[in-house]
Design a protein around this motif. Sequence first.
Motif, short mmCIF file in Angstrom:
data_model
loop_
_atom_site.label_atom_id
_atom_site.label_comp_id
_atom_site.label_asym_id
_atom_site.label_seq_id
_atom_site.Cartn_x
_atom_site.Cartn_y
_atom_site.Cartn_z
N VAL A 84 10.39 32.98 -14.11
CA VAL A 84 9.58 33.81 -13.22
C VAL A 84 8.84 32.93 -12.20
CG1 VAL A 84 7.62 35.40 -13.10
CG2 VAL A 84 9.28 35.60 -14.97
N GLY A 85 8.22 31.86 -12.69
CA GLY A 85 7.47 30.97 -11.80
C GLY A 85 8.35 30.30 -10.77
N GLY A 86 9.52 29.81 -11.18
CA GLY A 86 10.43 29.13 -10.26
C GLY A 86 10.93 30.02 -9.15
N LEU A 87 11.31 31.25 -9.49
CA LEU A 87 11.82 32.18 -8.47
C LEU A 87 10.74 32.54 -7.45
CD1 LEU A 87 13.99 34.54 -10.71
CD2 LEU A 87 14.82 32.86 -9.05
N LEU A 88 9.53 32.81 -7.95
CA LEU A 88 8.44 33.17 -7.04
C LEU A 88 8.08 32.01 -6.12
CD1 LEU A 88 6.08 35.20 -9.42
CD2 LEU A 88 7.35 36.08 -7.44
N LYS A 89 8.14 30.80 -6.62
CA LYS A 89 7.82 29.64 -5.80
C LYS A 89 8.83 29.43 -4.67
CE LYS A 89 4.97 26.70 -8.78
NZ LYS A 89 4.05 26.21 -7.72
N ILE A 90 10.08 29.74 -4.93
CA ILE A 90 11.10 29.63 -3.88
C ILE A 90 10.83 30.66 -2.78
CG2 ILE A 90 13.55 29.98 -3.37
CD1 ILE A 90 14.14 28.69 -6.11
N VAL A 91 10.37 31.85 -3.16
CA VAL A 91 9.99 32.86 -2.18
C VAL A 91 8.86 32.33 -1.29
CG1 VAL A 91 8.92 35.14 -1.88
CG2 VAL A 91 10.72 34.82 -3.60
N TYR A 92 7.90 31.67 -1.90
CA TYR A 92 6.79 31.05 -1.15
C TYR A 92 7.31 30.01 -0.16
CZ TYR A 92 3.57 27.10 -0.55
OH TYR A 92 2.86 26.05 -0.05
N ASP A 93 8.21 29.14 -0.60
CA ASP A 93 8.73 28.09 0.27
C ASP A 93 9.39 28.68 1.52
OD1 ASP A 93 7.96 25.98 -1.40
OD2 ASP A 93 9.74 26.22 -2.65
N ILE A 94 10.18 29.70 1.31
CA ILE A 94 10.86 30.35 2.44
C ILE A 94 9.83 30.96 3.39
CG2 ILE A 94 12.42 32.23 3.10
CD1 ILE A 94 13.89 31.72 0.41
N GLY A 95 8.80 31.59 2.82
CA GLY A 95 7.75 32.20 3.64
C GLY A 95 7.00 31.19 4.49
N VAL A 96 6.69 30.04 3.92
CA VAL A 96 5.98 28.99 4.66
C VAL A 96 6.83 28.51 5.84
CG1 VAL A 96 5.20 26.59 4.57
CG2 VAL A 96 4.53 28.18 2.77
N TYR A 97 8.09 28.27 5.59
CA TYR A 97 8.96 27.76 6.65
C TYR A 97 9.12 28.77 7.79
CZ TYR A 97 12.85 25.47 8.97
OH TYR A 97 13.65 24.85 9.91
N VAL A 98 9.32 30.03 7.45
CA VAL A 98 9.52 31.07 8.45
C VAL A 98 8.27 31.24 9.31
CG1 VAL A 98 9.86 33.56 8.78
CG2 VAL A 98 11.31 32.30 7.17
N ASN A 99 7.09 31.22 8.69
CA ASN A 99 5.86 31.53 9.41
C ASN A 99 5.20 30.35 10.11
OD1 ASN A 99 4.88 34.51 8.82
ND2 ASN A 99 5.80 33.77 6.91
N PHE A 100 5.44 29.12 9.64
CA PHE A 100 4.65 27.99 10.14
C PHE A 100 5.44 26.82 10.71
CE2 PHE A 100 1.72 30.22 7.37
CZ PHE A 100 0.58 30.28 8.16
N ARG A 101 6.75 26.94 10.77
CA ARG A 101 7.53 25.81 11.26
C ARG A 101 7.21 25.49 12.72
NH1 ARG A 101 10.71 30.24 11.65
NH2 ARG A 101 12.16 30.43 13.41
N LYS A 102 6.70 26.46 13.48
CA LYS A 102 6.41 26.23 14.90
C LYS A 102 4.92 25.98 15.16
CE LYS A 102 10.31 28.99 16.58
NZ LYS A 102 10.72 30.18 17.39
N ILE A 103 4.08 26.11 14.12
CA ILE A 103 2.65 25.84 14.29
C ILE A 103 2.37 24.43 13.79
CG2 ILE A 103 0.30 26.56 13.68
CD1 ILE A 103 1.38 29.37 13.22
N LYS A 104 2.18 23.51 14.72
CA LYS A 104 2.09 22.10 14.36
C LYS A 104 0.67 21.56 14.56
CE LYS A 104 6.91 21.25 15.65
NZ LYS A 104 7.37 21.13 14.25
N PRO A 105 0.24 20.62 13.74
CA PRO A 105 -1.05 19.94 13.96
C PRO A 105 -1.03 19.20 15.29
CG PRO A 105 -0.18 19.47 11.77
CD PRO A 105 0.92 20.13 12.53
N PRO A 106 -2.20 18.93 15.88
CA PRO A 106 -2.26 18.26 17.20
C PRO A 106 -1.49 16.95 17.24
CG PRO A 106 -4.42 19.09 16.59
CD PRO A 106 -3.54 19.30 15.39
N ASP A 107 -1.51 16.16 16.17
CA ASP A 107 -0.86 14.86 16.20
C ASP A 107 0.65 14.95 16.05
OD1 ASP A 107 -1.83 15.76 13.64
OD2 ASP A 107 -1.02 13.93 12.78
N GLU A 108 1.20 16.15 15.82
CA GLU A 108 2.65 16.31 15.72
C GLU A 108 3.25 16.91 17.00
OE1 GLU A 108 4.11 18.39 12.30
OE2 GLU A 108 2.97 17.18 10.88
N LYS A 109 2.39 17.31 17.93
CA LYS A 109 2.88 17.95 19.16
C LYS A 109 3.35 16.91 20.16
CE LYS A 109 -0.04 22.05 18.62
NZ LYS A 109 -1.18 22.81 19.16
#
Length: 409
Positions: free
Chosen positions: A384-409
Motif C-alpha cells: 500500500v505504501g509503495g504504490l501511494l508513494k509512486i503516485v506522489y512522485d508522478i504528481g510532483v513531476y507533473v506539477n513542479f518540473r517547470k517551477i525552478k528555484p532562482p539559482d536553477e533558472k
Amino acid sequence: MAFLDWVSRDGKLLLTARIVRTFSYGFLSIVLAIYLKLIGFDEILIGIVLTATLANSVIFNLFASFYADRFGRKKILIIYAVLMAISGTIFLLTNNYAALIASALIGTINVTGTEVGAFLSIEQAILPQTVKDIKKRNTIFAVYNMAGTFAMSAGVLLSGLPQFIQKTYGLNQIESIRFLFLFYSICAAIVVGIYFFLSKKIELEVRDAKTTSVRSISQKSKGIIAKLSSLFAVDSFAGGFVIQSIVSFWFFSKFGADLITLSYIFSIAGVLTAFSFLVATKIAYKIGLINTMVFTHIPSNILLILLAFAPTFPIAIGIYLARMGLSQMDVPTRQSYIVAVVNEDERIAAAGITNTSRNIAQAASPSLAGVIIQSLSLSAPFVVGGLLKIVYDIGVYVNFRKIKPPDEK
C-alpha cells in the motif's frame, strides 16, 4: 567542525542539537513498538500510540508556523526540548495507557526513522541564514540531514543495549528497555542546553516579525505551498505505513529478529541514507532539485513493494538496505526546494504548513497499518505504501518540473 567554516556559529549549534536529538530518536524508534507489545498492547493499540506521537508533530508544527516568529524561535525550540524530556520521563515511570498517550501527545517522541517533528520547521527556516554563500544552501541541508542520520544510526545501535543488560544483570526484557527512556530524557536535557546558546541572529527581524501569517504570504507562494502540501500529504500518508517502528516490528514478527540484529540492520541503513544525502546534492546541482526528488524516489518505492514478498531474512535485509540507499534522497532536496521558491519571511510558514500536512496525513497511517496487518497480512502495508508513494512522485513531476528555484533558472 572546522571543515564547516562556511557555516555560522548558530548553524553549528543547530547541527549539534540535531545530532543529539536524532541519536535519541534512533534507539527509541526501534524499541517502542516492541516495548508496547511486551507490556501487553495489541497491534491496534500500538498503532494508536504511534499515531499520537505523530499527532504531536501536527500540533507543534502548526504552532511554530504562525507563532515562532512572534514569540521567538529560540524560546519555542527550548520549550519543545523541555517537553521532549518530560515525555521520556513519563514513559520511564509508568505503563498506564492513558499516560503514555498523553506523553506521546505532549512530547516529541519520534518513531518514523526520519525526523518529522516540531523542531524541523523552525530549524529548516533558520538554516539558509547560517550559510555565508547562498550557493551552499543545498549543501547545508544535505549536511543537516546527513548529520542527523549518522546520529540516528548510532542511536539505533544502542537499541541492542537492553539485550546486553538482560544477560549481564538478569533483568527482564521490559525492565531493560526502560533504561533507554531514561537516556532519551537525558539527551533532551542536553538539547535544551544547546538551544540556550543560540544568538538573536536566528530570529526574524523585528520589523518583519508580524508578517509571518497566512494573509501575508504572496498569492504565488500560496499556490506553491498548497500544491506541495497536498502532494507531501500523499507521500507522508504512504510513509506512515512503513515507519521504522513498523518495519522493526515486521522483522521481529516475521523473521524473529532480535534487538541486536535489528540495531545492526537499521544502523547500516542509516549510514547508507546519510551518504545518499551528499549524493543527492551533487545530482541536484546537475539535474535540478525536482528531477532528483522524483527519479531517486520511484526506484526506492518499487523496492519497498518487493520487500513485502521477500521469502527469506537475508533477501529481506538486502532489499531493505537497497531501498534505504535511495528512499531519503528527496529529503534535503525537498527542504531546499521549499525555502528556495518562497520569500525569506515566508520560510517558517512554508516549512511549517508543508510539514504539518505531512504529519496530519502520516498520523492516521500507523493505526490503519495495525488494522491492515490484523485483517490482511503482516506485509500488506509495504505494498500500500509503495504504490501511494509512486503516485506522489508522478504528481510532483507533473506539477513542479517547470517551477525552478532562482539559482536553477
